[in-house]
Write a protein that holds these residues in place. Structure first.
Motif, PDB file in Angstrom:
ATOM      1  N   ASP A  50       8.440  -6.728 -13.091  1.00 21.85           N
ATOM      2  CA  ASP A  50       9.161  -7.148 -14.296  1.00 21.85           C
ATOM      3  C   ASP A  50       8.190  -7.199 -15.473  1.00 21.85           C
ATOM      4  OD1 ASP A  50       7.889  -9.469 -13.353  1.00 21.85           O
ATOM      5  OD2 ASP A  50       9.649 -10.748 -13.534  1.00 21.85           O
ATOM      6  N   THR A  51       7.078  -7.924 -15.317  1.00 23.47           N
ATOM      7  CA  THR A  51       5.968  -7.857 -16.274  1.00 23.47           C
ATOM      8  C   THR A  51       4.670  -7.832 -15.485  1.00 23.47           C
ATOM      9  OG1 THR A  51       5.604 -10.250 -16.498  1.00 23.47           O
ATOM     10  CG2 THR A  51       7.261  -9.247 -17.951  1.00 23.47           C
ATOM     11  N   ARG A  52       3.705  -7.106 -15.985  1.00 21.95           N
ATOM     12  CA  ARG A  52       2.411  -7.061 -15.305  1.00 21.95           C
ATOM     13  C   ARG A  52       1.743  -8.427 -15.320  1.00 21.95           C
ATOM     14  NH1 ARG A  52       3.209  -2.008 -17.409  1.00 21.95           N
ATOM     15  NH2 ARG A  52       2.454  -0.216 -16.176  1.00 21.95           N
ATOM     16  N   GLU A  53       1.861  -9.140 -16.435  1.00 22.16           N
ATOM     17  CA  GLU A  53       1.187 -10.424 -16.575  1.00 22.16           C
ATOM     18  C   GLU A  53       1.685 -11.435 -15.553  1.00 22.16           C
ATOM     19  OE1 GLU A  53       1.163  -8.136 -20.309  1.00 22.16           O
ATOM     20  OE2 GLU A  53       2.763  -8.825 -18.996  1.00 22.16           O
ATOM     21  N   ALA A 111      10.537   8.381  -1.287  1.00 20.86           N
ATOM     22  CA  ALA A 111       9.540   7.360  -1.612  1.00 20.86           C
ATOM     23  C   ALA A 111      10.067   5.964  -1.295  1.00 20.86           C
ATOM     24  CB  ALA A 111       9.160   7.439  -3.086  1.00 20.86           C
ATOM     25  N   VAL A 112       9.151   5.075  -0.918  1.00 15.43           N
ATOM     26  CA  VAL A 112       9.464   3.650  -0.824  1.00 15.43           C
ATOM     27  C   VAL A 112       9.118   3.029  -2.171  1.00 15.43           C
ATOM     28  CG1 VAL A 112       8.840   1.448   0.250  1.00 15.43           C
ATOM     29  CG2 VAL A 112       9.044   3.519   1.654  1.00 15.43           C
ATOM     30  N   THR A 113      10.066   2.361  -2.776  1.00 17.77           N
ATOM     31  CA  THR A 113       9.812   1.688  -4.045  1.00 17.77           C
ATOM     32  C   THR A 113       9.770   0.180  -3.817  1.00 17.77           C
ATOM     33  OG1 THR A 113      12.174   1.739  -4.576  1.00 17.77           O
ATOM     34  CG2 THR A 113      10.793   3.489  -5.492  1.00 17.77           C
ATOM     35  N   LEU A 114       8.985  -0.499  -4.647  1.00 15.63           N
ATOM     36  CA  LEU A 114       8.820  -1.952  -4.565  1.00 15.63           C
ATOM     37  C   LEU A 114       8.932  -2.518  -5.966  1.00 15.63           C
ATOM     38  CD1 LEU A 114       6.107  -3.893  -2.563  1.00 15.63           C
ATOM     39  CD2 LEU A 114       6.588  -4.464  -4.938  1.00 15.63           C
ATOM     40  N   PHE A 115       9.782  -3.508  -6.136  1.00 13.65           N
ATOM     41  CA  PHE A 115       9.920  -4.187  -7.419  1.00 13.65           C
ATOM     42  C   PHE A 115       9.574  -5.650  -7.234  1.00 13.65           C
ATOM     43  CE2 PHE A 115      12.537  -6.419 -10.680  1.00 13.65           C
ATOM     44  CZ  PHE A 115      11.960  -5.851 -11.810  1.00 13.65           C
ATOM     45  N   ARG A 123       0.819  -1.216   0.000  1.00 14.23           N
ATOM     46  CA  ARG A 123       0.000   0.000   0.000  1.00 14.23           C
ATOM     47  C   ARG A 123       0.855   1.269   0.000  1.00 14.23           C
ATOM     48  NH1 ARG A 123      -2.445  -0.853   4.418  1.00 14.23           N
ATOM     49  NH2 ARG A 123      -4.387  -1.768   3.639  1.00 14.23           N
ATOM     50  N   LYS A 124       1.951   1.273   0.755  1.00 12.83           N
ATOM     51  CA  LYS A 124       2.726   2.496   0.929  1.00 12.83           C
ATOM     52  C   LYS A 124       3.769   2.710  -0.166  1.00 12.83           C
ATOM     53  CE  LYS A 124       5.730   2.783   4.330  1.00 12.83           C
ATOM     54  NZ  LYS A 124       6.303   2.662   5.692  1.00 12.83           N
ATOM     55  N   ALA A 125       4.013   1.687  -1.004  1.00 11.44           N
ATOM     56  CA  ALA A 125       5.132   1.746  -1.950  1.00 11.44           C
ATOM     57  C   ALA A 125       4.695   2.196  -3.340  1.00 11.44           C
ATOM     58  CB  ALA A 125       5.795   0.378  -2.045  1.00 11.44           C
ATOM     59  N   ASP A 126       5.648   2.753  -4.071  1.00 12.23           N
ATOM     60  CA  ASP A 126       5.516   2.932  -5.516  1.00 12.23           C
ATOM     61  C   ASP A 126       5.869   1.587  -6.145  1.00 12.23           C
ATOM     62  OD1 ASP A 126       4.970   5.591  -5.049  1.00 12.23           O
ATOM     63  OD2 ASP A 126       6.953   6.307  -5.653  1.00 12.23           O
ATOM     64  N   ILE A 127       4.908   0.969  -6.832  1.00  8.59           N
ATOM     65  CA  ILE A 127       5.053  -0.418  -7.276  1.00  8.59           C
ATOM     66  C   ILE A 127       5.558  -0.487  -8.715  1.00  8.59           C
ATOM     67  CG2 ILE A 127       3.869  -2.611  -7.632  1.00  8.59           C
ATOM     68  CD1 ILE A 127       1.774  -1.624  -5.585  1.00  8.59           C
ATOM     69  N   ASP A 142      -2.169   1.094  -9.753  1.00  7.92           N
ATOM     70  CA  ASP A 142      -1.108   1.432  -8.809  1.00  7.92           C
ATOM     71  C   ASP A 142       0.260   0.934  -9.258  1.00  7.92           C
ATOM     72  OD1 ASP A 142      -2.544   2.822  -6.706  1.00  7.92           O
ATOM     73  OD2 ASP A 142      -3.525   0.899  -6.316  1.00  7.92           O
ATOM     74  N   ILE A 143       0.317   0.098 -10.276  1.00  5.42           N
ATOM     75  CA  ILE A 143       1.601  -0.355 -10.823  1.00  5.42           C
ATOM     76  C   ILE A 143       2.136   0.748 -11.725  1.00  5.42           C
ATOM     77  CG2 ILE A 143       2.765  -2.071 -12.252  1.00  5.42           C
ATOM     78  CD1 ILE A 143       0.648  -4.088 -11.337  1.00  5.42           C
TER      79      ILE A 143
END
Length: 309
Positions: A242-245, A287-291, A235-239, A266-267
């Motif tokens: 690698d691929t959306r699928e 920002a908190v980033t999420l990969f 919820r808190k991260a910028d998401i 949100d992706i």
């Protein structure tokens, strides 16, 4: 035909060259890679194994396919949970060009893709890397991340202290500033980059622990029932993915998507959009980033082509 075993792959796939090869394949946009097939295999002991099939090709240039088995109970027998083989064919003639040891290829391309994401998402001044997990991906992931950022400290956390120490010792032997972490919460709060390589089905990383400006790299959980982070982390991260699928089928995103915690909007971007510059990646130092990565066949084909020469 070239035979590429693990030592040969490690020699032919140095981290920055491999990261660049994956980035270039994404920028070129010529690779065709259908969504991988994940086939469940019911075992006599009641557990479920998986067979994964991952084809990819560039018309007239190269064709590749990886077959992967995932047996989550194998570590209890002293065996690897993931086993794989890769076949590379000439795209103009269909002739077999190379056979690669699939475990090593998977390890290196997975780590390289994670590090490629970090190029765009980890702050340039990041100094502390935390590796969560002690399996076969822990060492290559640490090495790959260390190739794109100059970390002063690499901490390793695992459920078993002796395994974390073994990973840290191997990293120190490779010349990296590795140590172990006893307290996961404290280690996450102190880290600039947290890279998770576990097969847990219950979240290990709590969003409340993530410091402003940190980067959360989620690699290990690839099925819908697997998850390394909680709802608050997502919820808190910028998401980014690698691929959306593929990434949205993995529990770290699939579960909060199903629960309405986040939406597809949100992706922020996928790896191709980062590599081509369609999205700038991190734009805010706080920002908190999420990969979230689940792996895709373009990475394997790029790695195999680089290794085969």
């Amino acid at each position: 035909m070239r035979i590429l075993d693990k030592p040969e792959l490690e020699k032919r796939l140095p981290w920055n060259a491999l990261i660049d090869a994956i980035a270039e394949a994404l920028r070129e946009g010529k690779v065709q890679s259908p969504q991988r097939q994940v086939l469940p295999i019911a075992m006599p002991d009641g557990h479920t194994a998986n067979l994964l099939l991952m084809p990819a090709w560039v018309s007239g240039e190269a064709i590749g396919v990886k077959a992967v088995t995932y047996f989550p109970q194998n570590p209890e027998k002293g065996l690897s949970s993931i086993n794989a083989a890769y076949l590379l064919f000439d795209g103009a003639t269909g002739q077999l060009k190379a056979v690669a040891e699939g475990d090593a290829l998977t390890e290196r391309r997975t780590a390289a893709a994670s590090a490629l994401g970090a190029r765009y998402l980890v702050r340039p001044d990041a100094r502390r890397l935390l590796i969560v997990g002690t399996g076969q991906l822990s060492i290559p992931v640490a090495e790959a991340h260390a190739a794109v950022r100059d970390y002063a400290e690499i901490a390793v956390w695992g459920r078993k202290a002796e395994k974390a120490q073994a990973v840290a010792d191997a990293l120190k032997a490779a010349g990296l500033p590795a140590t172990t972490a006893d307290n996961l919460e404290a280690a996450v709060r102190a880290a600039d980059t947290i890279s998770c390589v576990t097969n847990t089905t219950e979240p290990l990383i709590m969003g409340a622990w993530l410091s402003p400006g940190s980067h959360l790299d989620l690699i290990g959980a690839f099925r819908g029932d697997m998850r390394e982070s909680d709802d608050e982390a997502v919820r808190k991260a910028d998401i980014f993915v690698d691929t959306r699928e593929g990434a949205t089928l993995a529990g770290d995103l699939a579960q909060p998507l199903d629960a309405g915690v986040i939406g597809l909007h949100d992706i922020r971007a996928d790896l191709a959009e980062l590599a081509t510059g369609a999205h700038p990646g991190r734009t805010d130092d706080e920002a908190v980033t999420l990969f979230k990565s689940a792996g895709f066949a373009l990475e394997d084909l790029a790695a195999a082509r680089l290794a085969a020469g």
